[in-house]
Design a protein around this motif. Sequence first.
Motif, PDB file in Angstrom:
ATOM      1  N   PRO A  37      -0.455 -13.885  -5.246  1.00 45.96           N
ATOM      2  CA  PRO A  37       0.323 -13.324  -6.367  1.00 45.96           C
ATOM      3  C   PRO A  37      -0.077 -13.903  -7.715  1.00 45.96           C
ATOM      4  CG  PRO A  37       1.756 -13.877  -4.514  1.00 45.96           C
ATOM      5  CD  PRO A  37       0.403 -14.429  -4.184  1.00 45.96           C
ATOM      6  N   ALA A  38      -0.577 -15.169  -7.714  1.00 41.06           N
ATOM      7  CA  ALA A  38      -0.995 -15.773  -8.986  1.00 41.06           C
ATOM      8  C   ALA A  38      -2.303 -15.179  -9.478  1.00 41.06           C
ATOM      9  CB  ALA A  38      -1.111 -17.288  -8.828  1.00 41.06           C
ATOM     10  N   ASN A  39      -3.136 -14.695  -8.564  1.00 40.81           N
ATOM     11  CA  ASN A  39      -4.432 -14.117  -8.934  1.00 40.81           C
ATOM     12  C   ASN A  39      -4.655 -12.863  -8.090  1.00 40.81           C
ATOM     13  OD1 ASN A  39      -6.936 -13.789 -10.130  1.00 40.81           O
ATOM     14  ND2 ASN A  39      -7.958 -15.192  -8.700  1.00 40.81           N
ATOM     15  N   PRO A  40      -3.854 -11.815  -8.371  1.00 38.19           N
ATOM     16  CA  PRO A  40      -3.879 -10.644  -7.485  1.00 38.19           C
ATOM     17  C   PRO A  40      -5.147  -9.820  -7.643  1.00 38.19           C
ATOM     18  CG  PRO A  40      -2.481 -10.229  -9.386  1.00 38.19           C
ATOM     19  CD  PRO A  40      -2.924 -11.661  -9.488  1.00 38.19           C
ATOM     20  N   HIS A  41      -5.480  -9.110  -6.569  1.00 41.59           N
ATOM     21  CA  HIS A  41      -6.583  -8.162  -6.597  1.00 41.59           C
ATOM     22  C   HIS A  41      -6.053  -6.802  -7.028  1.00 41.59           C
ATOM     23  CE1 HIS A  41      -8.176 -10.787  -3.047  1.00 41.59           C
ATOM     24  NE2 HIS A  41      -8.278 -11.412  -4.218  1.00 41.59           N
ATOM     25  N   THR A  42      -6.850  -6.111  -7.804  1.00 41.04           N
ATOM     26  CA  THR A  42      -6.455  -4.783  -8.276  1.00 41.04           C
ATOM     27  C   THR A  42      -6.979  -3.718  -7.326  1.00 41.04           C
ATOM     28  OG1 THR A  42      -6.503  -5.535 -10.571  1.00 41.04           O
ATOM     29  CG2 THR A  42      -6.587  -3.163 -10.192  1.00 41.04           C
ATOM     30  N   LEU A  43      -6.096  -2.761  -6.992  1.00 33.99           N
ATOM     31  CA  LEU A  43      -6.489  -1.653  -6.131  1.00 33.99           C
ATOM     32  C   LEU A  43      -7.096  -0.534  -6.961  1.00 33.99           C
ATOM     33  CD1 LEU A  43      -3.363  -1.410  -3.785  1.00 33.99           C
ATOM     34  CD2 LEU A  43      -5.519  -2.573  -3.327  1.00 33.99           C
ATOM     35  N   CYS A  44      -8.079   0.118  -6.398  1.00 37.46           N
ATOM     36  CA  CYS A  44      -8.689   1.262  -7.066  1.00 37.46           C
ATOM     37  C   CYS A  44      -8.482   2.519  -6.218  1.00 37.46           C
ATOM     38  CB  CYS A  44     -10.180   1.024  -7.293  1.00 37.46           C
ATOM     39  SG  CYS A  44     -11.122   0.760  -5.779  1.00 37.46           S
ATOM     40  N   ARG A  45      -8.545   3.647  -6.901  1.00 36.57           N
ATOM     41  CA  ARG A  45      -8.370   4.910  -6.185  1.00 36.57           C
ATOM     42  C   ARG A  45      -9.698   5.315  -5.518  1.00 36.57           C
ATOM     43  NH1 ARG A  45      -4.781   8.838 -10.146  1.00 36.57           N
ATOM     44  NH2 ARG A  45      -2.983   7.435 -10.345  1.00 36.57           N
ATOM     45  N   ARG A  46      -9.555   5.877  -4.334  1.00 47.16           N
ATOM     46  CA  ARG A  46     -10.732   6.356  -3.610  1.00 47.16           C
ATOM     47  C   ARG A  46     -10.477   7.776  -3.128  1.00 47.16           C
ATOM     48  NH1 ARG A  46     -13.764   2.587   0.917  1.00 47.16           N
ATOM     49  NH2 ARG A  46     -15.438   1.831  -0.433  1.00 47.16           N
ATOM     50  N   TYR A  47     -11.499   8.605  -3.248  1.00 50.32           N
ATOM     51  CA  TYR A  47     -11.423   9.982  -2.773  1.00 50.32           C
ATOM     52  C   TYR A  47     -12.346  10.212  -1.578  1.00 50.32           C
ATOM     53  CZ  TYR A  47      -9.161  10.750  -7.281  1.00 50.32           C
ATOM     54  OH  TYR A  47      -8.316  10.682  -8.361  1.00 50.32           O
ATOM     55  N   ASP A  48     -13.397   9.440  -1.531  1.00 51.17           N
ATOM     56  CA  ASP A  48     -14.392   9.627  -0.469  1.00 51.17           C
ATOM     57  C   ASP A  48     -15.066   8.275  -0.210  1.00 51.17           C
ATOM     58  OD1 ASP A  48     -15.864  11.719   1.157  1.00 51.17           O
ATOM     59  OD2 ASP A  48     -17.542  10.694   0.148  1.00 51.17           O
ATOM     60  N   PRO A  49     -15.277   7.873   1.032  1.00 54.10           N
ATOM     61  CA  PRO A  49     -15.043   8.638   2.281  1.00 54.10           C
ATOM     62  C   PRO A  49     -13.561   8.708   2.628  1.00 54.10           C
ATOM     63  CG  PRO A  49     -15.734   6.407   2.794  1.00 54.10           C
ATOM     64  CD  PRO A  49     -15.854   6.538   1.311  1.00 54.10           C
ATOM     65  N   PRO A  50     -13.168   9.569   3.578  1.00 54.32           N
ATOM     66  CA  PRO A  50     -11.750   9.678   3.965  1.00 54.32           C
ATOM     67  C   PRO A  50     -11.212   8.341   4.454  1.00 54.32           C
ATOM     68  CG  PRO A  50     -13.031  11.484   4.884  1.00 54.32           C
ATOM     69  CD  PRO A  50     -14.019  10.502   4.327  1.00 54.32           C
ATOM     70  N   LEU A  51      -9.896   8.154   4.287  1.00 55.30           N
ATOM     71  CA  LEU A  51      -9.249   6.916   4.716  1.00 55.30           C
ATOM     72  C   LEU A  51      -9.392   6.764   6.220  1.00 55.30           C
ATOM     73  CD1 LEU A  51      -5.894   5.512   3.486  1.00 55.30           C
ATOM     74  CD2 LEU A  51      -6.226   5.819   5.915  1.00 55.30           C
ATOM     75  N   SER A  52      -9.809   5.587   6.638  1.00 59.10           N
ATOM     76  CA  SER A  52      -9.994   5.343   8.074  1.00 59.10           C
ATOM     77  C   SER A  52      -8.709   4.885   8.735  1.00 59.10           C
ATOM     78  CB  SER A  52     -11.107   4.318   8.290  1.00 59.10           C
ATOM     79  OG  SER A  52     -10.796   3.111   7.588  1.00 59.10           O
ATOM     80  N   ILE A  53      -8.092   3.796   8.216  1.00 59.01           N
ATOM     81  CA  ILE A  53      -6.827   3.315   8.754  1.00 59.01           C
ATOM     82  C   ILE A  53      -6.073   2.575   7.657  1.00 59.01           C
ATOM     83  CG2 ILE A  53      -7.907   1.183   9.609  1.00 59.01           C
ATOM     84  CD1 ILE A  53      -5.825   1.265  11.899  1.00 59.01           C
ATOM     85  N   CYS A  54      -4.789   2.883   7.519  1.00 56.17           N
ATOM     86  CA  CYS A  54      -3.952   2.249   6.504  1.00 56.17           C
ATOM     87  C   CYS A  54      -3.536   0.875   7.003  1.00 56.17           C
ATOM     88  CB  CYS A  54      -2.735   3.120   6.214  1.00 56.17           C
ATOM     89  SG  CYS A  54      -1.537   2.356   5.095  1.00 56.17           S
ATOM     90  N   PHE A  55      -3.734  -0.147   6.156  1.00 58.61           N
ATOM     91  CA  PHE A  55      -3.408  -1.509   6.558  1.00 58.61           C
ATOM     92  C   PHE A  55      -1.892  -1.700   6.746  1.00 58.61           C
ATOM     93  CE2 PHE A  55      -2.241  -5.903   5.458  1.00 58.61           C
ATOM     94  CZ  PHE A  55      -2.992  -6.581   6.411  1.00 58.61           C
ATOM     95  N   THR A  56      -1.070  -0.969   5.992  1.00 57.99           N
ATOM     96  CA  THR A  56       0.387  -1.148   6.072  1.00 57.99           C
ATOM     97  C   THR A  56       0.989  -0.454   7.282  1.00 57.99           C
ATOM     98  OG1 THR A  56       0.594  -1.415   3.683  1.00 57.99           O
ATOM     99  CG2 THR A  56       2.572  -0.753   4.876  1.00 57.99           C
ATOM    100  N   PHE A  79      -5.159   1.685   1.836  1.00 57.94           N
ATOM    101  CA  PHE A  79      -3.718   1.932   1.869  1.00 57.94           C
ATOM    102  C   PHE A  79      -3.455   3.390   1.512  1.00 57.94           C
ATOM    103  CE2 PHE A  79      -4.425  -2.431   0.550  1.00 57.94           C
ATOM    104  CZ  PHE A  79      -3.544  -3.165   1.340  1.00 57.94           C
ATOM    105  N   HIS A  80      -2.531   3.999   2.252  1.00 60.52           N
ATOM    106  CA  HIS A  80      -2.029   5.282   1.797  1.00 60.52           C
ATOM    107  C   HIS A  80      -1.367   5.108   0.438  1.00 60.52           C
ATOM    108  CE1 HIS A  80      -1.837   6.490   6.217  1.00 60.52           C
ATOM    109  NE2 HIS A  80      -2.574   7.438   5.648  1.00 60.52           N
ATOM    110  N   ARG A  81      -1.331   6.163  -0.325  1.00 62.34           N
ATOM    111  CA  ARG A  81      -0.558   6.145  -1.565  1.00 62.34           C
ATOM    112  C   ARG A  81       0.926   6.000  -1.196  1.00 62.34           C
ATOM    113  NH1 ARG A  81       0.121  11.241  -5.703  1.00 62.34           N
ATOM    114  NH2 ARG A  81       1.526  10.219  -7.169  1.00 62.34           N
ATOM    115  N   GLY A  82       1.563   4.934  -1.667  1.00 61.35           N
ATOM    116  CA  GLY A  82       2.923   4.598  -1.297  1.00 61.35           C
ATOM    117  C   GLY A  82       2.969   3.414  -0.360  1.00 61.35           C
ATOM    118  N   CYS A  83       2.048   3.385   0.603  1.00 60.95           N
ATOM    119  CA  CYS A  83       2.010   2.253   1.532  1.00 60.95           C
ATOM    120  C   CYS A  83       1.538   0.979   0.843  1.00 60.95           C
ATOM    121  CB  CYS A  83       1.093   2.565   2.713  1.00 60.95           C
ATOM    122  SG  CYS A  83       1.721   3.847   3.819  1.00 60.95           S
TER     123      CYS A  83
END
Length: 623
Positions: A37-56, A79-83
């Motif tokens: 939390p002190a040094n978080p990683h930023t998530l980016c949007r991906r369109y391709d390749p298709p999502l393989s498995i959502c970590f959440t 991650f799914h959007r929302g997950c």
Amino acid sequence: MKEKYNFSFFEKKEKRNNKNPIEHISASKPRCLQSDPANPHTLCRRYDPPLSICFTCKGHNHLKDKKYYYYCATCDLEFHRGCHYYPSEIKHPFHLLHPLTLTLLNPSFDLSEIPHSWAYDSSDSESYADAADPVDQDSTSDESREKCKSCGTNLDAGPAICYRCSICNFNLDLYCAFNPPPLTIENPKTHDHTLTLLPRKLHLPCDACGFSLDARNDSVFSCLLCNYMVHRRCIYLPRVIKITRHQHRLSYTSSVVVPTGDKLSCGVCRKVVDVNYGQYSCIKGCHYAVHSKCATKKEVWDGKDLEGVPEKVEEDIEPFVRIDEETIQHFSHDHHYLKVHHGNCNRRNHENKFCQACTLPITVSDSFYSCVQCDFVLHETCSCLPRIIHHPLHKHPLTLSYPFYPKHSNKGFFRCSGCNQDDCGFMYKCRDCNFFLDARCALLPDPLIHDCHPHELFINLTRGRCMVCKTLNCAPMFLECIECELFLGLKCATLPCVAHYKHDNHPLTLCCGEEETTDLQYWCEICETTLDATKWFYTCNSCRVTLHIECLLGSDVYMKPNHIIKIDDEKVDIARNSGNSRPLCDGCKDRCVDTLVFKWLDKTMCSLYCAKYQIRLERDDSD
């Protein structure tokens, strides 16, 4: 097609904690929950390749309509959007033995529909919020349904998502997982010691209110030193309150000492008060008590804790000034004097006169006051109506007023909040909210003894099917018989017990139905049709005259003739329907058979409903 879910129970929980509706997704730079939390990683949007498995949620492309998903390049997680707002596992103070895993009972559920702030906002208000909420009981007894161990909500009632320990079969819904109640509470007004959270429901009574501790949507706190257990909301019960059902203030007490064998009945629900649990009792020592839940209902209590607030002496304002033994000056007609006329003295003095307060006709046996200069008339009893009353039908004081037009800038009539009938007589009005009572509803005693039922009828603010008209919509307010669990709507309860028929010299009395009738048929003298003697009707015991209630009183019972009202800023005259022929109604095109007619311009209407309809129709056509 996208499946729709019911989120009403989530919204209810947000409102209970005084939270406004929250935007579902608003973060411009979402972070990876696996990062520091002190040094978080930023998530980016991906369109391709298709999502393989959502970590959440561990789901595999179960939402194919999503245009993009989130990806953490550092952790190599998708991650799914929302997950991406919710961790896959959490440690929770309610279940410290094992971690809780996010579980979707419905695999097609979209996590982005839920407010993401639940994952971060764990603040909790310790104010007494909505003490009037009833104790929620689960409507089903199916033990196989998955339930939240904190609030008891059925997890399959909404989006079917929870945090679960599969080893212990322990479940928490999403809201309870991220918004737990405080582990301890200190409130010296309620208890001398610190109260500790009990995360499980117990089939035991609350020491503050006496209701079961296994209620949904409320936590349980206890003091092990004192063997004291209480609902969280009951911790913040007000100390001193004032309700309109009793003339004195009430103070909260944990127990009341009563003589052996004596019982106290609740002043609201009329059921027995268990003196071993908390309740409100009169500070002046009256033999009066109220359940804590009943006293703090939103319909009963005004929400003000009066502890430390000095009590104000309410000024008793007289409704009239007495000039001499026969003359008064009433506040509603202060520009003229009123002179008394006693009953059974002169029939001509009583003809075609209607009381300005209750709108009922002046009968031969009535004593009344009439103006020495105009047609203003008041029953002697109505002239004594108090200016301010505290009525059990409403939580605020009510002030006597009158909707006369054109003296006042209103429409000249109102709708009673008790019986839901239009009225142009005196009204008791609340200064704080839009609540009105006509004179008849305001004068109802509590309890009421009525000829239609052998037991006392109480104002309990409960509802049911009216024992007279057999409908649930008799009126907004009902009287209840506690012994029989029967109800009487205020519309039926306020029907005049004595009425007058122009073709009968005797007063007519209200008959509450005859259960055992003979073969003799009853006929209504006005409409000349058969009359069901098992229902209420008016009869003359001397002449054996019988009349339908609607035929004698009409549909607009409490609208008096020779009165002007306003409908959509249009002046409408109320007149008696006393001609030799019945006029044709310009609204419904039927004959005006009622006791009154409503005249507007050159049009005549048979009822207030037709008058409203015709005026609005003419306006629409002109526009």
